[in-house]
Design a protein around this motif. Sequence first.
Motif, short mmCIF file in Angstrom:
data_model
loop_
_atom_site.label_atom_id
_atom_site.label_comp_id
_atom_site.label_asym_id
_atom_site.label_seq_id
_atom_site.Cartn_x
_atom_site.Cartn_y
_atom_site.Cartn_z
N UNK A 172 5.54 0.10 -16.76
CA UNK A 172 4.56 0.87 -16.00
C UNK A 172 3.15 0.30 -16.12
N UNK A 173 2.92 -0.60 -17.07
CA UNK A 173 1.62 -1.26 -17.17
C UNK A 173 1.55 -2.53 -16.33
N UNK A 174 2.66 -2.91 -15.71
CA UNK A 174 2.73 -4.13 -14.91
C UNK A 174 2.43 -3.80 -13.44
N UNK A 175 1.35 -4.37 -12.86
CA UNK A 175 0.98 -4.02 -11.48
C UNK A 175 2.07 -4.29 -10.46
N UNK A 176 2.88 -5.33 -10.68
CA UNK A 176 3.91 -5.70 -9.71
C UNK A 176 5.29 -5.15 -10.08
N UNK A 177 5.32 -4.17 -10.95
CA UNK A 177 6.60 -3.62 -11.40
C UNK A 177 7.30 -2.87 -10.27
N UNK A 178 8.61 -2.74 -10.42
CA UNK A 178 9.41 -1.97 -9.47
C UNK A 178 9.91 -0.71 -10.16
N UNK A 420 -12.25 -0.29 -18.28
CA UNK A 420 -10.92 0.05 -17.79
C UNK A 420 -10.97 0.45 -16.32
N UNK A 421 -12.01 1.18 -15.93
CA UNK A 421 -12.18 1.57 -14.53
C UNK A 421 -12.43 0.34 -13.66
N UNK A 422 -13.30 -0.56 -14.13
CA UNK A 422 -13.61 -1.76 -13.35
C UNK A 422 -12.36 -2.64 -13.18
N UNK A 423 -11.54 -2.73 -14.24
CA UNK A 423 -10.31 -3.54 -14.16
C UNK A 423 -9.36 -2.94 -13.13
N UNK A 424 -9.29 -1.62 -13.06
CA UNK A 424 -8.43 -0.97 -12.08
C UNK A 424 -8.98 -1.18 -10.67
N UNK A 425 -10.31 -1.16 -10.53
CA UNK A 425 -10.93 -1.46 -9.24
C UNK A 425 -10.53 -2.86 -8.76
N UNK A 426 -10.57 -3.83 -9.69
CA UNK A 426 -10.19 -5.19 -9.34
C UNK A 426 -8.75 -5.28 -8.91
N UNK A 427 -7.88 -4.54 -9.58
CA UNK A 427 -6.46 -4.53 -9.22
C UNK A 427 -6.27 -3.95 -7.82
N UNK A 428 -6.97 -2.87 -7.50
CA UNK A 428 -6.87 -2.27 -6.18
C UNK A 428 -7.34 -3.24 -5.11
N UNK A 429 -8.42 -3.97 -5.38
CA UNK A 429 -8.91 -4.96 -4.39
C UNK A 429 -7.88 -6.06 -4.18
N UNK A 430 -7.21 -6.49 -5.24
CA UNK A 430 -6.19 -7.53 -5.08
C UNK A 430 -5.04 -7.03 -4.22
#
Length: 434
Positions: A172-178, A420-430
């Motif tokens: 669940x910590x992996x952005x590309x998880x299924x 942590x919030x900024x890292x999640x923002x970056x993930x959403x942009x990707x």
Amino acid sequence: MADKPTTSPEDLPVVFLGLCERAAHVREGNTNLFKWNVLGLKTVFVSYIYPLKLDGLAIGFAFPTTIAAEEAKFRISSAEGNEVGTINLMAQAVTPEEDDFIAQKDQPLLLLPEYGWTTAFLPLGATQWVVNEPGVYYLEQLKAGGPVRVGTLKFAAADAAPLSAERIAAIKSEPNAAKAVRLELGCRHCSAKFRVYAALDRSSRAEGEGWLWYQDAPEKFQCDCGKTTMDLQYIRRNLHGMLGHQPPGASEFQFMPLYEKSSLQSIRTTFAQLIGREPREETLQQFINKNPILLHQFPADKIIPKPPILTTYVADFGIVTPQKELILIELEKTTTRLMKKDGDMAAPLSHAFDQVRNWLHEVDEHRLAVLDSLNIDREAVSSVRGIVIAGRDLGYDARNLRRLKGVDYGRVAFLTYDDLVFALDGLIRRIEGI
């Protein structure tokens, strides 16, 4: 069985390089010249699942330019002689005019030197090659005098880690998880199909649609016409191993993504609101434990909540990474004072660093006992470090804050909750850019 193959003579004009996960013929700058970018070239291939389709991979060869126009035919077969498939290799040599050396046409050119060797990587997408079981396979060149072995491929089976609570948290910590993976097998000669799935949570809806839970699969799939038999032991044992991320050469699998943009935005909004209310440390720990995607910047094989360090200390999280690192995380309050007026570290933050250093000292003194108590394989950890997550960015001089975060604190690193919030923002942009 075909003619008995001979071993490759030293003067064989084609050399087998191996299979690779990706091979791209990419443009060289602003010219129309191209080069190979190759990822994961290997002759030993490890997979959780067999039968294994190879259509997401590429096969690599090297050959001297003097035989560029000669055709070569190859086959891959098991040590027992069972053929997987064949492929033809042929390069058509073209010599451009001197004025057109930097070609003006759109198609790529594979420029061949006058002397020496060149390489070629061919995608296996159209071959429909399937390796039915682990073992040793040979690439053979089919020649007039009989087949000649030019390369060896080893296919091995790996067992996926069980779906423990710690492993599920890591997935669940992996952005590309299924959250689920499905596989449909069938016979090329009749309409018989076999549909199987694995998921983080078993689904009555999927099973109502005809998908079989992977651990309930039979030992073998036998089609109606009797021409196709498949061993299902690796699917029964390891299909859940495909949930963490999509491996190369997995086009036959259907992946249901765990995260979409909307779900990540919801987590981001809720977490930002939470840290704005100055919650207790326990509340923060529980939220991150429920939403481990907030720790996605630390790739994980396991995430352990509240890991005890023998009987002396308790961390907030322990992360075992694929790089064989154990990361111990300390969560402090969002109101923790970070800096003094002169920009130096404030006492509350310094106290948190001292606590984490005490953990690391305890682990160094009793390393094996700590790993055993956490049910972590001793071979899975080669180094240990700590992370302190404390405070907010707001209210501090930006220059001093950057300096505080940029200092090398040895085996202990520092983040704020805003990081942590900024890292999640970056993930959403990707994800938006995909």
